[in-house]
Scaffold this motif. Structure first.
Motif, PDB file in Angstrom:
ATOM      1  N   ASN A 205       0.802  -1.232   0.000  1.00 37.57           N
ATOM      2  CA  ASN A 205       0.000   0.000   0.000  1.00 37.57           C
ATOM      3  C   ASN A 205       0.834   1.280   0.000  1.00 37.57           C
ATOM      4  OD1 ASN A 205      -2.549  -1.338   0.023  1.00 37.57           O
ATOM      5  ND2 ASN A 205      -2.276  -1.735   2.231  1.00 37.57           N
ATOM      6  N   VAL A 206       2.098   1.162  -0.344  1.00 36.42           N
ATOM      7  CA  VAL A 206       2.965   2.334  -0.448  1.00 36.42           C
ATOM      8  C   VAL A 206       3.324   2.544  -1.915  1.00 36.42           C
ATOM      9  CG1 VAL A 206       5.194   3.350   0.184  1.00 36.42           C
ATOM     10  CG2 VAL A 206       3.897   2.001   1.860  1.00 36.42           C
ATOM     11  N   ASP A 207       3.205   3.781  -2.410  1.00 36.21           N
ATOM     12  CA  ASP A 207       3.561   4.073  -3.800  1.00 36.21           C
ATOM     13  C   ASP A 207       5.043   3.822  -4.028  1.00 36.21           C
ATOM     14  OD1 ASP A 207       0.985   4.815  -4.330  1.00 36.21           O
ATOM     15  OD2 ASP A 207       1.362   6.981  -4.182  1.00 36.21           O
ATOM     16  N   LEU A 208       5.344   3.079  -5.076  1.00 35.13           N
ATOM     17  CA  LEU A 208       6.731   2.841  -5.433  1.00 35.13           C
ATOM     18  C   LEU A 208       7.234   3.951  -6.350  1.00 35.13           C
ATOM     19  CD1 LEU A 208       6.891  -1.030  -5.926  1.00 35.13           C
ATOM     20  CD2 LEU A 208       7.550   0.337  -3.944  1.00 35.13           C
ATOM     21  N   PRO A 209       8.544   4.146  -6.403  1.00 36.84           N
ATOM     22  CA  PRO A 209       9.092   5.277  -7.164  1.00 36.84           C
ATOM     23  C   PRO A 209       8.941   5.110  -8.668  1.00 36.84           C
ATOM     24  CG  PRO A 209      10.862   3.899  -6.295  1.00 36.84           C
ATOM     25  CD  PRO A 209       9.594   3.416  -5.655  1.00 36.84           C
ATOM     26  N   ALA A 210       9.021   6.253  -9.348  1.00 40.95           N
ATOM     27  CA  ALA A 210       8.945   6.278 -10.808  1.00 40.95           C
ATOM     28  C   ALA A 210      10.281   5.824 -11.368  1.00 40.95           C
ATOM     29  CB  ALA A 210       8.605   7.688 -11.287  1.00 40.95           C
ATOM     30  N   THR A 211      10.324   4.556 -11.769  1.00 42.77           N
ATOM     31  CA  THR A 211      11.537   3.971 -12.323  1.00 42.77           C
ATOM     32  C   THR A 211      11.139   2.751 -13.132  1.00 42.77           C
ATOM     33  OG1 THR A 211      13.755   3.128 -11.775  1.00 42.77           O
ATOM     34  CG2 THR A 211      11.953   2.543 -10.268  1.00 42.77           C
ATOM     35  N   ASP A 212      12.111   1.933 -13.539  1.00 43.84           N
ATOM     36  CA  ASP A 212      11.818   0.735 -14.333  1.00 43.84           C
ATOM     37  C   ASP A 212      11.529  -0.471 -13.439  1.00 43.84           C
ATOM     38  OD1 ASP A 212      12.173   2.128 -16.636  1.00 43.84           O
ATOM     39  OD2 ASP A 212      14.165   1.345 -17.087  1.00 43.84           O
ATOM     40  N   TYR A 213      10.615  -1.338 -13.930  1.00 40.20           N
ATOM     41  CA  TYR A 213      10.280  -2.597 -13.269  1.00 40.20           C
ATOM     42  C   TYR A 213      10.287  -3.706 -14.315  1.00 40.20           C
ATOM     43  CZ  TYR A 213       9.071   0.415  -9.413  1.00 40.20           C
ATOM     44  OH  TYR A 213       9.155   1.341  -8.408  1.00 40.20           O
ATOM     45  N   TRP A 214      10.509  -4.912 -13.843  1.00 40.95           N
ATOM     46  CA  TRP A 214      10.635  -6.055 -14.743  1.00 40.95           C
ATOM     47  C   TRP A 214       9.466  -7.017 -14.550  1.00 40.95           C
ATOM     48  CZ3 TRP A 214      14.360  -2.790 -13.979  1.00 40.95           C
ATOM     49  CH2 TRP A 214      15.351  -2.643 -14.952  1.00 40.95           C
ATOM     50  N   TYR A 215       9.137  -7.750 -15.601  1.00 35.87           N
ATOM     51  CA  TYR A 215       8.031  -8.708 -15.525  1.00 35.87           C
ATOM     52  C   TYR A 215       8.447 -10.044 -16.141  1.00 35.87           C
ATOM     53  CZ  TYR A 215       7.370  -7.608 -20.470  1.00 35.87           C
ATOM     54  OH  TYR A 215       7.570  -7.442 -21.810  1.00 35.87           O
ATOM     55  N   THR A 216       7.766 -11.100 -15.699  1.00 32.11           N
ATOM     56  CA  THR A 216       7.883 -12.435 -16.295  1.00 32.11           C
ATOM     57  C   THR A 216       6.474 -12.981 -16.482  1.00 32.11           C
ATOM     58  OG1 THR A 216      10.003 -12.890 -15.238  1.00 32.11           O
ATOM     59  CG2 THR A 216       8.762 -14.786 -16.025  1.00 32.11           C
ATOM     60  N   ILE A 217       6.175 -13.449 -17.689  1.00 31.72           N
ATOM     61  CA  ILE A 217       4.865 -14.032 -17.991  1.00 31.72           C
ATOM     62  C   ILE A 217       5.086 -15.449 -18.495  1.00 31.72           C
ATOM     63  CG2 ILE A 217       2.698 -13.762 -19.243  1.00 31.72           C
ATOM     64  CD1 ILE A 217       3.567 -10.875 -19.888  1.00 31.72           C
ATOM     65  N   ASP A 218       4.510 -16.431 -17.801  1.00 29.21           N
ATOM     66  CA  ASP A 218       4.521 -17.811 -18.283  1.00 29.21           C
ATOM     67  C   ASP A 218       3.297 -17.993 -19.174  1.00 29.21           C
ATOM     68  OD1 ASP A 218       6.866 -18.743 -16.930  1.00 29.21           O
ATOM     69  OD2 ASP A 218       5.723 -18.643 -15.062  1.00 29.21           O
ATOM     70  N   MET A 219       3.512 -17.893 -20.487  1.00 31.75           N
ATOM     71  CA  MET A 219       2.407 -17.937 -21.436  1.00 31.75           C
ATOM     72  C   MET A 219       1.788 -19.328 -21.494  1.00 31.75           C
ATOM     73  SD  MET A 219       2.448 -14.836 -22.689  1.00 31.75           S
ATOM     74  CE  MET A 219       1.615 -14.946 -24.268  1.00 31.75           C
ATOM     75  N   LEU A 220       0.483 -19.374 -21.800  1.00 31.46           N
ATOM     76  CA  LEU A 220      -0.216 -20.649 -21.870  1.00 31.46           C
ATOM     77  C   LEU A 220       0.237 -21.478 -23.071  1.00 31.46           C
ATOM     78  CD1 LEU A 220      -3.839 -19.572 -20.918  1.00 31.46           C
ATOM     79  CD2 LEU A 220      -2.101 -20.604 -19.469  1.00 31.46           C
ATOM     80  N   ASP A 221       0.853 -20.834 -24.070  1.00 31.33           N
ATOM     81  CA  ASP A 221       1.345 -21.596 -25.228  1.00 31.33           C
ATOM     82  C   ASP A 221       2.786 -22.041 -25.048  1.00 31.33           C
ATOM     83  OD1 ASP A 221       2.667 -19.216 -25.451  1.00 31.33           O
ATOM     84  OD2 ASP A 221       1.796 -18.636 -27.384  1.00 31.33           O
ATOM     85  N   GLY A 222       3.320 -21.896 -23.817  1.00 29.18           N
ATOM     86  CA  GLY A 222       4.651 -22.406 -23.525  1.00 29.18           C
ATOM     87  C   GLY A 222       5.744 -21.347 -23.544  1.00 29.18           C
ATOM     88  N   ARG A 223       5.465 -20.197 -24.124  1.00 25.71           N
ATOM     89  CA  ARG A 223       6.471 -19.146 -24.146  1.00 25.71           C
ATOM     90  C   ARG A 223       6.641 -18.533 -22.752  1.00 25.71           C
ATOM     91  NH1 ARG A 223       4.566 -14.925 -28.573  1.00 25.71           N
ATOM     92  NH2 ARG A 223       2.516 -15.568 -27.791  1.00 25.71           N
ATOM     93  N   VAL A 224       7.847 -18.085 -22.474  1.00 30.27           N
ATOM     94  CA  VAL A 224       8.094 -17.284 -21.287  1.00 30.27           C
ATOM     95  C   VAL A 224       8.517 -15.906 -21.775  1.00 30.27           C
ATOM     96  CG1 VAL A 224       9.478 -16.972 -19.207  1.00 30.27           C
ATOM     97  CG2 VAL A 224       8.773 -19.267 -19.908  1.00 30.27           C
ATOM     98  N   GLN A 225       7.697 -14.923 -21.458  1.00 29.59           N
ATOM     99  CA  GLN A 225       7.936 -13.569 -21.941  1.00 29.59           C
ATOM    100  C   GLN A 225       8.487 -12.727 -20.804  1.00 29.59           C
ATOM    101  OE1 GLN A 225       7.349 -12.890 -25.158  1.00 29.59           O
ATOM    102  NE2 GLN A 225       8.145 -10.807 -25.014  1.00 29.59           N
TER     103      GLN A 225
END
Length: 243
Positions: A215-235
């Motif tokens: 519940n605390v606002d995070l700073p304006a900067t870059d963040y990273w993501y990982t998506i395990d796609m249902l078709d097998g790809r990892v994005q």
């Protein structure tokens, strides 16, 4: 010899419409003299029974001809080709997404002459669309011969490069675009800070991440993501908070 236009323009019948027909005529230069001649229509060189009027309603494709004869037995022949057309069958739509420039390629079969659109208003001859924005959309395929429009709903996946969680109701949440309608099911997206710390896990079907941690606002900067796609790809990739 009757004076006629011996070569008629090609005509079209929509073969997937049982009521489709086209009216052909014998092509007299002076139509005021129609009653001065007799007529016999042919389909693929075979005489058509009782087809002996100036006009003929064609309901099948093929090579038509009409012999126009005057009262002393002199004749001229006019030929008209009736071609098939039909509404397009969309066999496949190839989507290349999660790229800098998304592309959509429409693959169709059919006898028609087709144009393509992804907004229902602007049509193009090419079945390939470049720089397609992410989200849900409808592909339209229009037969230029008037036999109808095919359409199919698709979604193009996209990762927003940034979001602005400032509470103004515009771009306040971050999530993948187009996922739910494409795959029909949800997946988990993990969000990390630049040090690899897991900040948040969200569902692709949720509203998304609001830019907070505990519940605390995070700073304006870059963040990273990982998506395990249902078709097998990892994005994997990154995005920014802008405040």
């Amino acid at each position: 010899r009757p004076i006629i236009n011996t070569q008629g323009m090609d005509e079209v019948i929509c073969t997937d419409d049982l009521n489709s027909a086209v009216v052909l005529n014998a092509g007299l230069v002076d139509e005021n003299t129609i009653n001065d001649f007799t007529y016999q229509w042919y389909l693929d060189n075979q005489a058509i029974t009782n087809a002996n009027q100036y006009n003929f309603q064609a309901t099948t494709i093929g090579d038509y001809s009409v012999e126009v004869t005057n009262n002393v037995g002199c004749s001229s022949t006019r030929t008209i080709q009736v071609n098939p057309s039909n509404i397009a069958t969309i066999e496949d739509i190839a989507i290349v997404d999660l790229e800098e420039n998304n592309t959509v390629t429409v693959i169709v079969t059919g006898d028609g002459n087709y144009q393509y659109s992804i907004d229902g208003e602007n049509y193009q001859d090419s079945p390939i669309f470049y720089d397609v924005l992410p989200g849900s959309l409808i592909v339209y395929v229009y037969d230029l011969n008037g036999c109808g429009i095919s359409n199919e709903s698709i979604s193009v996946l996209g990762i927003p490069k940034f979001f602005t969680p400032n509470g103004d109701g515009i771009n306040d949440f971050w999530n993948v675009k187009g996922f739910e309608s494409r795959f029909g099911s949800q997946t988990t997206i993990s969000i990390f800070d630049r040090y690899g710390k897991l900040i948040k896990q969200i569902s692709s079907s949720s509203q998304g991440w609001d830019g907070t941690f505990n519940n605390v606002d995070l700073p304006a900067t870059d963040y990273w993501y990982t998506i395990d796609m249902l078709d097998g790809r990892v994005q994997k990739g990154h995005f920014s908070i802008k405040r």
